[in-house]
Motif scaffolding. Structure first.
Motif, PDB file in Angstrom:
ATOM      1  N   ALA A  24       0.826  -1.204   0.000  1.00  0.00           N
ATOM      2  CA  ALA A  24       0.000   0.000   0.000  1.00  0.00           C
ATOM      3  C   ALA A  24       0.859   1.253   0.000  1.00  0.00           C
ATOM      4  O   ALA A  24       0.535   2.249  -0.639  1.00  0.00           O
ATOM      5  N   ALA A  25       1.991   1.188   0.730  1.00  0.00           N
ATOM      6  CA  ALA A  25       2.861   2.352   0.812  1.00  0.00           C
ATOM      7  C   ALA A  25       3.540   2.632  -0.525  1.00  0.00           C
ATOM      8  O   ALA A  25       3.771   3.781  -0.889  1.00  0.00           O
ATOM      9  N   GLU A  26       3.869   1.548  -1.253  1.00  0.00           N
ATOM     10  CA  GLU A  26       4.551   1.734  -2.522  1.00  0.00           C
ATOM     11  C   GLU A  26       3.654   2.429  -3.535  1.00  0.00           C
ATOM     12  O   GLU A  26       4.108   3.236  -4.334  1.00  0.00           O
ATOM     13  N   GLY A  27       2.366   2.115  -3.531  1.00  0.00           N
ATOM     14  CA  GLY A  27       1.440   2.728  -4.467  1.00  0.00           C
ATOM     15  C   GLY A  27       1.675   2.247  -5.881  1.00  0.00           C
ATOM     16  O   GLY A  27       2.417   1.299  -6.131  1.00  0.00           O
ATOM     17  N   PRO A  28       1.052   2.889  -6.848  1.00  0.00           N
ATOM     18  CA  PRO A  28       1.191   2.470  -8.249  1.00  0.00           C
ATOM     19  C   PRO A  28       2.608   2.709  -8.760  1.00  0.00           C
ATOM     20  O   PRO A  28       3.325   3.589  -8.280  1.00  0.00           O
ATOM     21  N   ALA A  29       3.011   1.915  -9.732  1.00  0.00           N
ATOM     22  CA  ALA A  29       4.338   2.066 -10.316  1.00  0.00           C
ATOM     23  C   ALA A  29       4.434   3.428 -11.000  1.00  0.00           C
ATOM     24  O   ALA A  29       3.460   3.908 -11.597  1.00  0.00           O
ATOM     25  N   PRO A  30       5.585   4.070 -10.926  1.00  0.00           N
ATOM     26  CA  PRO A  30       5.741   5.406 -11.514  1.00  0.00           C
ATOM     27  C   PRO A  30       5.785   5.343 -13.030  1.00  0.00           C
ATOM     28  O   PRO A  30       6.069   4.291 -13.620  1.00  0.00           O
ATOM     29  N   PRO A  31       5.511   6.457 -13.706  1.00  0.00           N
ATOM     30  CA  PRO A  31       5.644   6.486 -15.163  1.00  0.00           C
ATOM     31  C   PRO A  31       7.099   6.307 -15.571  1.00  0.00           C
ATOM     32  O   PRO A  31       8.011   6.463 -14.755  1.00  0.00           O
ATOM     33  N   HIS A  32       7.313   5.981 -16.824  1.00  0.00           N
ATOM     34  CA  HIS A  32       8.675   5.817 -17.319  1.00  0.00           C
ATOM     35  C   HIS A  32       8.752   6.333 -18.754  1.00  0.00           C
ATOM     36  O   HIS A  32       7.746   6.630 -19.393  1.00  0.00           O
ATOM     37  N   TRP A  33       9.980   6.443 -19.261  1.00  0.00           N
ATOM     38  CA  TRP A  33      10.200   6.962 -20.598  1.00  0.00           C
ATOM     39  C   TRP A  33      10.093   5.840 -21.622  1.00  0.00           C
ATOM     40  O   TRP A  33      10.652   4.760 -21.436  1.00  0.00           O
ATOM     41  N   VAL A  34       9.372   6.103 -22.712  1.00  0.00           N
ATOM     42  CA  VAL A  34       9.286   5.153 -23.815  1.00  0.00           C
ATOM     43  C   VAL A  34       9.535   5.890 -25.125  1.00  0.00           C
ATOM     44  O   VAL A  34       9.196   7.075 -25.277  1.00  0.00           O
ATOM     45  N   ALA A  35      10.165   5.189 -26.066  1.00  0.00           N
ATOM     46  CA  ALA A  35      10.318   5.730 -27.414  1.00  0.00           C
ATOM     47  C   ALA A  35       8.952   5.792 -28.073  1.00  0.00           C
ATOM     48  O   ALA A  35       8.211   4.812 -28.074  1.00  0.00           O
ATOM     49  N   SER A  36       8.608   6.959 -28.644  1.00  0.00           N
ATOM     50  CA  SER A  36       7.288   7.131 -29.249  1.00  0.00           C
ATOM     51  C   SER A  36       7.358   7.514 -30.721  1.00  0.00           C
ATOM     52  O   SER A  36       6.350   7.491 -31.414  1.00  0.00           O
ATOM     53  N   TRP A  37       8.550   7.861 -31.190  1.00  0.00           N
ATOM     54  CA  TRP A  37       8.762   8.199 -32.609  1.00  0.00           C
ATOM     55  C   TRP A  37      10.248   8.063 -32.895  1.00  0.00           C
ATOM     56  O   TRP A  37      11.078   8.308 -32.008  1.00  0.00           O
ATOM     57  N   GLN A  38      10.570   7.675 -34.121  1.00  0.00           N
ATOM     58  CA  GLN A  38      11.974   7.451 -34.453  1.00  0.00           C
ATOM     59  C   GLN A  38      12.225   7.670 -35.941  1.00  0.00           C
ATOM     60  O   GLN A  38      11.357   7.412 -36.780  1.00  0.00           O
ATOM     61  N   ALA A  39      13.419   8.144 -36.266  1.00  0.00           N
ATOM     62  CA  ALA A  39      13.935   8.181 -37.639  1.00  0.00           C
ATOM     63  C   ALA A  39      15.400   7.772 -37.541  1.00  0.00           C
ATOM     64  O   ALA A  39      16.226   8.530 -37.031  1.00  0.00           O
ATOM     65  N   SER A  40      15.717   6.568 -38.006  1.00  0.00           N
ATOM     66  CA  SER A  40      17.076   6.053 -37.836  1.00  0.00           C
ATOM     67  C   SER A  40      18.081   6.880 -38.627  1.00  0.00           C
ATOM     68  O   SER A  40      17.869   7.167 -39.808  1.00  0.00           O
ATOM     69  N   PRO A  41      19.195   7.255 -38.004  1.00  0.00           N
ATOM     70  CA  PRO A  41      20.211   8.045 -38.724  1.00  0.00           C
ATOM     71  C   PRO A  41      20.977   7.195 -39.720  1.00  0.00           C
ATOM     72  O   PRO A  41      21.151   5.991 -39.533  1.00  0.00           O
ATOM     73  N   GLN A  42      21.428   7.831 -40.783  1.00  0.00           N
ATOM     74  CA  GLN A  42      22.257   7.183 -41.787  1.00  0.00           C
ATOM     75  C   GLN A  42      23.287   8.192 -42.287  1.00  0.00           C
ATOM     76  O   GLN A  42      23.068   9.403 -42.209  1.00  0.00           O
ATOM     77  N   PRO A  43      24.431   7.719 -42.790  1.00  0.00           N
ATOM     78  CA  PRO A  43      25.449   8.658 -43.271  1.00  0.00           C
ATOM     79  C   PRO A  43      25.040   9.300 -44.588  1.00  0.00           C
ATOM     80  O   PRO A  43      24.439   8.643 -45.454  1.00  0.00           O
ATOM     81  N   VAL A  44      25.342  10.572 -44.742  1.00  0.00           N
ATOM     82  CA  VAL A  44      25.095  11.279 -46.004  1.00  0.00           C
ATOM     83  C   VAL A  44      26.077  10.754 -47.050  1.00  0.00           C
ATOM     84  O   VAL A  44      27.270  10.643 -46.792  1.00  0.00           O
ATOM     85  N   TRP A  45      25.560  10.414 -48.233  1.00  0.00           N
ATOM     86  CA  TRP A  45      26.432   9.895 -49.285  1.00  0.00           C
ATOM     87  C   TRP A  45      26.887  11.002 -50.223  1.00  0.00           C
ATOM     88  O   TRP A  45      26.391  12.132 -50.194  1.00  0.00           O
ATOM     89  N   GLY A  46      27.831  10.646 -51.077  1.00  0.00           N
ATOM     90  CA  GLY A  46      28.413  11.617 -51.996  1.00  0.00           C
ATOM     91  C   GLY A  46      27.552  11.871 -53.220  1.00  0.00           C
ATOM     92  O   GLY A  46      26.559  11.185 -53.483  1.00  0.00           O
ATOM     93  N   ALA A  47      27.981  12.857 -54.007  1.00  0.00           N
ATOM     94  CA  ALA A  47      27.218  13.278 -55.178  1.00  0.00           C
ATOM     95  C   ALA A  47      27.200  12.232 -56.278  1.00  0.00           C
ATOM     96  O   ALA A  47      26.368  12.301 -57.188  1.00  0.00           O
ATOM     97  N   ASP A  48      28.103  11.239 -56.208  1.00  0.00           N
ATOM     98  CA  ASP A  48      28.171  10.224 -57.249  1.00  0.00           C
ATOM     99  C   ASP A  48      27.210   9.057 -57.006  1.00  0.00           C
ATOM    100  O   ASP A  48      27.134   8.136 -57.813  1.00  0.00           O
ATOM    101  N   PHE A  49      26.467   9.095 -55.899  1.00  0.00           N
ATOM    102  CA  PHE A  49      25.535   8.008 -55.601  1.00  0.00           C
ATOM    103  C   PHE A  49      24.330   8.090 -56.524  1.00  0.00           C
ATOM    104  O   PHE A  49      24.027   9.144 -57.099  1.00  0.00           O
ATOM    105  N   LEU A  50      23.609   6.972 -56.626  1.00  0.00           N
ATOM    106  CA  LEU A  50      22.495   6.848 -57.556  1.00  0.00           C
ATOM    107  C   LEU A  50      21.385   7.864 -57.296  1.00  0.00           C
ATOM    108  O   LEU A  50      20.736   8.335 -58.229  1.00  0.00           O
TER     109      LEU A  50
END
Length: 411
Positions: A24-50
């Protein structure tokens, strides 16, 4: 001391008073952080790429504005900015968040400061911001770069119109003198503080997951439709797709094997991962992308999947496989018209048979069965085909999401 508790059946249960009072003293579990949106990073390529990058070589005294639709809302949020492939530190002069397009932006901070310096190869989380959000809410993020800053990290296929504007316009509801792009810069994640039971599903994949050919600015990726189905159950869906992504080798981004920890297992709140990747491993060899590379064997692909499974299970994460969709006649009239060959399709079918019957995933989603043409199973059904015979259109993306039995996530 013990307490006697009578339950509905009239049965008496004896429990420890100390245990009862402690709970009873502990009460409900606290909120936590979750990932809600994502855009995976990628390296920028050179001008000769397709394909062209769609971004300038550098920013100087400019603001970049983009929009992401989060999966779950929460009481607070924070954003993740990335310099994953930068060779020099990236100076962020200011950043802001608005709850919707046209709303007044609210300034973000980093350790209490309006800006931050992100070291080469690193990312940075903003301080938590008390900005309540709803499930499936569009969030606008501005980043001001004093520069000059070479652009070396991006996400190429945003399927969302972003803007580049002169000066620091992070406090403006509307930008002036802006130009547009569909690539993304700097922003790789939005996290929300959600109830304790909330959790995240990460989908790692290639252009089919990234949303190539889905309608621009309409959130029509299959992961968007899946997010709408799961939001009411307290589950976020984040998209770790990279167009041109491969399982075993780097493509238009690092291989799934190389980025799996960062883009999937390290996401806060992750409980399940869906893996839909491998078609580019099969089909790139012999094309303009990888003219001299050998095609992987079935055993090579199986070994790659097993590595992902072992790593997910070692972290206590559920992992779900997915069959590869039909692609006969893919990319006609382009420099990649040799993307499809009958021998490549034979390997896809072998791999799908293994995924259905033998693969050690916790569950498997059969996207091949959901999208194929019954009259010609090597092809996408016409109603689901975007027209390039490789990527599903909006109706196909919706059909993919509807084909997912939500029980695969352990509910």
């Amino acid at each position: 001391m013990n307490l006697l508790i009578r339950i509905a059946t009239g049965t008496l249960l004896t429990i420890s008073a100390a245990t009862s009072f402690a709970a009873a003293a502990e009460g409900p579990a606290p909120p936590h952080w979750v990932a809600s949106w994502q855009a995976s990073p990628q390296p920028v390529w050179g001008a000769d790429f397709l394909f062209p990058t769609g971004i300038p070589q550098a920013l100087t005294h400019q603001t970049f504005r983009q929009t992401g639709r989060i999966s779950l809302g929460g009481s607070r949020l924070r954003v993740r900015l990335s310099n994953a492939y930068g060779t020099t530190p990236l100076r962020i002069g200011a950043a802001s968040v608005a709850g919707s397009a046209g709303a007044s932006p609210v300034a973000l901070s980093f350790d209490g400061q309006p800006g931050t310096l992100i070291a080469s190869g690193q990312d940075r989380l903003s301080d938590p911001l008390a900005l309540p959000t709803r499930d499936r809410q569009a969030v606008q993020v501005d980043v001001y770069i004093p520069g000059p800053a070479p652009l070396q990290t991006f996400h190429w296929e945003g399927r969302q119109t972003s803007a580049i504007a002169p000066g620091n316009q992070t406090g403006r509801a509307a930008l002036h003198d802006s130009t547009t792009t569909t690539a993304r810069l700097f922003l790789t994640g939005i996290e929300v503080e959600a109830p304790a039971a909330a959790r995240t599903v990460v989908v790692i994949g290639d252009s089919i997951t990234d949303g190539a050919t889905a309608s621009l600015d309409r959130d029509q990726r299959w992961t968007d439709h899946l997010a709408a189905r799961l939001a009411s159950q307290g589950m976020a869906v984040v998209n770790a797709g990279i167009s041109g992504g491969r399982l075993l080798r780097d493509g238009m981004g690092e291989s799934a094997l190389a980025r799996f920890q960062r883009d999937a297992l390290d996401q806060p709140g992750v409980a399940s991962v869906v893996v839909l990747v491998g078609i580019n491993d099969i089909s790139w060899p012999g094309t303009a992308f990888a003219r001299d590379q050998p095609q992987p064997s079935l055993a090579d692909l199986q070994a790659g999947y097993r590595q992902l499974i072992e790593r997910a299970h070692a972290q206590g994460v559920r992992i779900v496989g997915a069959t590869l969709t039909p692609f006969a006649g893919a990319l006609p009239g382009t420099s990649l018209s040799d993307y499809y060959r009958p021998d490549k399709d034979a390997l896809r079918r072998q791999l799908n048979a293994w995924l259905r019957d033998e693969a050690p995933f916790d569950a498997v989603i059969d996207f091949d069965a959901a999208l194929r043409d019954p009259a010609d199973p090597a092809r996408l059904a016409p109603r689901f085909d975007s027209g390039d015979h490789l990527h599903p259109g909006d109706a196909g993306n919706r059909a993919m999401a509807e084909a997912v039995d939500l029980a695969v996530f352990g509910q």
